[in-house]
Design an enzyme around this catalytic site. Structure first.
Site, mmCIF file in Angstrom:
data_model
loop_
_atom_site.group_PDB
_atom_site.id
_atom_site.type_symbol
_atom_site.label_atom_id
_atom_site.label_comp_id
_atom_site.label_asym_id
_atom_site.label_seq_id
_atom_site.Cartn_x
_atom_site.Cartn_y
_atom_site.Cartn_z
ATOM 1 N N LYS A 189 0.841 -1.204 0.000
ATOM 2 C CA LYS A 189 0.000 0.000 0.000
ATOM 3 C C LYS A 189 0.872 1.249 0.000
ATOM 4 C CE LYS A 189 -1.841 2.893 3.057
ATOM 5 N NZ LYS A 189 -2.041 4.107 2.281
ATOM 6 N N GLY A 242 7.410 4.833 7.829
ATOM 7 C CA GLY A 242 6.521 5.972 8.068
ATOM 8 C C GLY A 242 6.792 6.562 9.432
ATOM 9 N N SER A 243 5.773 7.168 9.996
ATOM 10 C CA SER A 243 5.966 7.904 11.246
ATOM 11 C C SER A 243 6.044 6.960 12.446
ATOM 12 C CB SER A 243 4.814 8.882 11.432
ATOM 13 O OG SER A 243 3.607 8.158 11.535
ATOM 14 N N THR A 244 6.664 7.444 13.497
ATOM 15 C CA THR A 244 6.775 6.664 14.729
ATOM 16 C C THR A 244 5.386 6.416 15.322
ATOM 17 O OG1 THR A 244 9.009 7.455 15.110
ATOM 18 C CG2 THR A 244 7.812 6.659 17.049
ATOM 19 N N GLY A 247 3.817 3.638 13.377
ATOM 20 C CA GLY A 247 4.607 2.431 13.666
ATOM 21 C C GLY A 247 4.197 1.812 15.000
ATOM 22 N N GLU A 265 10.736 1.204 9.817
ATOM 23 C CA GLU A 265 11.673 2.306 9.528
ATOM 24 C C GLU A 265 10.910 3.575 9.837
ATOM 25 O OE1 GLU A 265 14.750 1.964 8.525
ATOM 26 O OE2 GLU A 265 14.909 0.046 7.497
ATOM 27 N N CYS A 300 13.604 11.213 6.136
ATOM 28 C CA CYS A 300 13.640 10.750 7.528
ATOM 29 C C CYS A 300 14.990 10.978 8.170
ATOM 30 C CB CYS A 300 13.267 9.281 7.568
ATOM 31 S SG CYS A 300 14.229 8.314 6.412
ATOM 32 N N GLU A 401 9.768 15.949 15.137
ATOM 33 C CA GLU A 401 10.071 15.815 13.713
ATOM 34 C C GLU A 401 9.157 16.751 12.921
ATOM 35 O OE1 GLU A 401 9.022 12.143 11.711
ATOM 36 O OE2 GLU A 401 10.988 12.110 10.754
HETATM 37 P P1 NAP Z 1 2.662 7.973 8.082
HETATM 38 O O1 NAP Z 1 1.546 8.902 8.303
HETATM 39 O O2 NAP Z 1 3.086 7.120 9.206
HETATM 40 O O3 NAP Z 1 2.254 7.091 6.822
HETATM 41 C C1 NAP Z 1 3.064 6.068 6.292
HETATM 42 C C2 NAP Z 1 2.190 5.071 5.568
HETATM 43 O O4 NAP Z 1 1.294 4.464 6.498
HETATM 44 C C3 NAP Z 1 1.292 5.685 4.499
HETATM 45 O O5 NAP Z 1 1.081 4.745 3.465
HETATM 46 C C4 NAP Z 1 0.002 5.911 5.258
HETATM 47 O O6 NAP Z 1 -1.106 6.057 4.400
HETATM 48 C C5 NAP Z 1 -0.048 4.647 6.092
HETATM 49 N N1 NAP Z 1 -0.862 4.722 7.300
HETATM 50 C C6 NAP Z 1 -1.338 5.813 7.936
HETATM 51 N N2 NAP Z 1 -2.062 5.445 9.019
HETATM 52 C C7 NAP Z 1 -2.023 4.095 9.061
HETATM 53 C C8 NAP Z 1 -2.576 3.114 9.945
HETATM 54 N N3 NAP Z 1 -3.312 3.472 10.984
HETATM 55 N N4 NAP Z 1 -2.340 1.809 9.695
HETATM 56 C C9 NAP Z 1 -1.588 1.435 8.647
HETATM 57 N N5 NAP Z 1 -1.061 2.311 7.768
HETATM 58 C C10 NAP Z 1 -1.264 3.624 7.975
HETATM 59 O O7 NAP Z 1 3.987 8.695 7.620
HETATM 60 P P2 NAP Z 1 4.104 9.810 6.505
HETATM 61 O O8 NAP Z 1 3.698 11.091 7.134
HETATM 62 O O9 NAP Z 1 3.433 9.360 5.280
HETATM 63 O O10 NAP Z 1 5.670 9.789 6.212
HETATM 64 C C11 NAP Z 1 6.546 10.532 6.939
HETATM 65 C C12 NAP Z 1 7.154 9.725 8.057
HETATM 66 O O11 NAP Z 1 7.850 8.604 7.536
HETATM 67 C C13 NAP Z 1 8.166 10.503 8.818
HETATM 68 O O12 NAP Z 1 8.022 10.272 10.189
HETATM 69 C C14 NAP Z 1 9.490 9.961 8.320
HETATM 70 O O13 NAP Z 1 10.551 10.119 9.205
HETATM 71 C C15 NAP Z 1 9.147 8.538 8.097
HETATM 72 N N6 NAP Z 1 10.088 7.910 7.151
HETATM 73 C C16 NAP Z 1 11.033 7.048 7.637
HETATM 74 C C17 NAP Z 1 11.950 6.452 6.778
HETATM 75 C C18 NAP Z 1 12.984 5.498 7.308
HETATM 76 O O14 NAP Z 1 13.557 4.774 6.511
HETATM 77 N N7 NAP Z 1 13.251 5.459 8.603
HETATM 78 C C19 NAP Z 1 11.899 6.727 5.419
HETATM 79 C C20 NAP Z 1 10.931 7.596 4.948
HETATM 80 C C21 NAP Z 1 10.033 8.185 5.834
HETATM 81 P P3 NAP Z 1 -1.592 7.539 3.950
HETATM 82 O O15 NAP Z 1 -0.374 8.314 3.591
HETATM 83 O O16 NAP Z 1 -2.480 7.262 2.805
HETATM 84 O O17 NAP Z 1 -2.269 8.135 5.139
#
Ligand code: NAP
Ligand code: MG
Length: 497
Positions: A189, A242-244, A247, A265, A300, A401
């Site tokens: 997804k 994605g976000s902590t 996660g 991650e 990130c 962040e």
């Molecule tokens: P996010 O809100 O956590 O979303 C990540 C993914 O999870 C998206 O596909 C999102 O869908 C989905 N998602 C949201 N709520 C969910 C739930 N309750 N259950 C399952 N999946 C769910 O993160 P983001 O704002 O898109 O991305 C930014 C974050 O990613 C930052 O914290 C960044 O540091 C982190 N990141 C980490 C790395 C690493 O390698 N450590 C790399 C890249 C990014 P939708 O977007 O459609 O809501």
């Protein structure tokens, strides 16, 4: 990397059809609502997604389950053939860099050269893991008595993969390539903000006919649809970037369902420490600026906390302010732009709120601090590179962040103080430092609590080198041989003779 040109006309035509789900080797309409996707550089809707609902996720998991339990992918296709398929997929990705990168830039707002680099990375991931297809296997265990004991590695099974909007293509490469090379099947997804590049990648894979049906499945929809993957009792593993906060929720989902394995991650607030004895101060300034603002701060592992030793504090800040003058924020398809648009209106507003918080907390603005509305930028979500000096590590802009072009600068005097500030964070994704002192490089590398340490060049990434976080930045490392562990399980077998 080759020279690429955007294919905007092609993309506009392609985007006319509403995009949907790929399940069991077929394109199927999602049963959920229709979602608009916006180009953040123009604020305009560029296309539509017909989202999945819970029953679509069920269907995708069933298709994947069937492919894994009964299909040729895990039974008759040899390791050598698997490697050949992966290499052919890689070649196809390379043929379609311009299409994929154009969609990525239109959907995400990052500059076109960045998108091209990301797509090429995906091809590199497929090439790299193709080589592992027939080179990762078990061991003979040294045991006493009349036994033959050995270990085999088996695929994990149905892998849920959830990826964020900041590197949609790259993150897909990180996850799809090792999963397939180790003979798993996937339900992936992408973020609802940036789904188009992955939809197109799946079209390319579908047209190739190289993968048996059900091996790869694509679900599009909002974050909440991810919950049905993470709580699904027939999914064996979930890999998440994605976000902590999300996660953490996934860990609960796993615990509340079938205790599926989770690899994470997550976020970061990484320190970048410039000592007065940096070997080349101009290079340290240049790289610290670019590593922070390249990718519009939506990375990130970017160095969001800049720690500068007091004797060079004003010199480094002056250098950063100077660099700001030549940094161009604007149309991501304009080859002279260095920084594109923030991914969405919501995210743009969140960054702008943090800029106000930084001002209220007493950060000294060295540059930026405002929206960029020059010319055609007025319709998009552009933010000037923002640097807050004279901060301390207790401020919200030093702890939380922001995930945008906002840098928090903190002065320090001694090495011990720098280490204390650097480690005083819930995150531990990356850390960098600049010094000419060999003994210090060893002390610092040992003391810093982070998954990646960058010495004298912040931000180095290769598909061969493991990537992951300490503390609340994640569980497990991806890339290199470490992804192979994430996508296999071991079985220990005893035979008494
Ligand atoms: P996010 O809100 O956590 O979303 C990540 C993914 O999870 C998206 O596909 C999102 O869908 C989905 N998602 C949201 N709520 C969910 C739930 N309750 N259950 C399952 N999946 C769910 O993160 P983001 O704002 O898109 O991305 C930014 C974050 O990613 C930052 O914290 C960044 O540091 C982190 N990141 C980490 C790395 C690493 O390698 N450590 C790399 C890249 C990014 P939708 O977007 O459609 O809501
Ligand atoms: Mg978009």
């Amino acid at each position: 990397m080759g020279t690429y040109s955007p294919k905007i006309e092609w993309a506009e035509k392609w985007l006319k059809d509403t995009k949907s789900l790929y399940i069991g080797g077929k394109w199927v309409d999602g049963s959920g609502d229709v979602l608009d996707s916006v180009n953040p550089a123009t604020g305009k809707v560029i296309g539509h997604l017909r989202c999945a609902n819970e029953s679509d996720v069920d269907r995708a998991v069933d298709a994947a389950r069937k492919a894994f339990d009964e299909g040729p992918w895990t039974s008759t296709i040899s390791h050598k053939e698997c490697g050949v398929i992966m290499r052919k997929l890689s070649a196809l990705i390379r043929e379609h860099v311009e299409e994929l990168a154009t969609l990525e830039t239109m959907d995400n707002g990052k500059t076109f050269p960045e998108s091209c680099e990301d797509v090429v990375n995906v091809a590199d991931f497929f090439d790299y893991y193709s080589g592992w297809c027939d080179k990762y296997y078990g061991e003979v265990n040294p045991v006493m008595g009349n036994f033959f004991s050995y270990t085999v590695r088996e695929p994990v099974g149905v892998c849920g993969q959830i990826i964020p909007w900041n590197y949609p293509m790259d993150m897909a490469g990180y996850k799809l390539a090792p999963a397939l090379a180790m003979r798993n099947v996937v339900v992936i997804k992408p973020s609802s903000f940036t789904s188009f590049s992955l939809v197109r990648l799946f079209e390319i894979f579908h047209e190739s006919g190289l993968l048996p049906e059900g091996v790869i499945n694509l679900i599009v929809g909002r974050g909440s649809i991810g919950t049905f993957i993470t709580r699904h009792p027939r999914v064996d593993k979930v890999a998440f970037t994605g976000s902590t906060a999300v996660g953490r929720k996934l860990v609960h989902d796993s615990a509340d369902s079938n205790l599926k394995t989770i690899s994470l991650e997550l976020g970061g607030k990484s320190p970048n420490i410039i000592f007065a004895d940096a070997p080349d101060m101009d290079w340290a300034i240049e790289r610290s600026f670019v590593a922070m603002f390249y990718g519009k701060g939506e990375k990130c592992s970017e160095p969001t906390r800049l720690l500068i030793q007091k004797p060079v504090y004003e010199k480094v800040l002056a250098g950063m302010a100077e660099r700001y003058k030549t940094w161009k924020v604007g149309d991501p398809f304009d080859p002279t732009s260095n920084q594109g648009a923030q991914v969405s209106k919501e995210h743009f507003e969140s960054i702008m709120r943090y800029i106000e918080i930084g001002k209220a907390e007493g950060g000294r603005l060295v540059c930026g601090g405002d929206r960029n509305v020059e010319g055609s930028n007025a319709d998009g979500y552009f933010i000037n590179p923002t640097i807050f000096a004279d901060c301390n590590n207790q401020m919200r802009i030093a702890r939380e962040e922001i995930f945008g072009p906002v840098l928090t600068v903190i002065p320090f005097e001694t090495e011990e103080e720098a280490i204390r500030i650097a480690n005083d964070s819930p995150y531990g994704l990356a850390a960098g430092f600049w010094t000419n002192d060999v003994a210090r490089t060893q002390r610092m590398s040992k003391a810093l609590q982070a998954g990646q340490i960058f010495i004298n060049k912040y931000g180095c990434y290769e598909h061969t080198s493991p990537f992951g976080g300490y503390k609340q930045s994640g569980w497990g490392m991806e890339c290199g041989n470490l992804s192979l562990d994430l996508y296999t399980k071991r079985k220990s077998i005893w035979y008494a003779y």
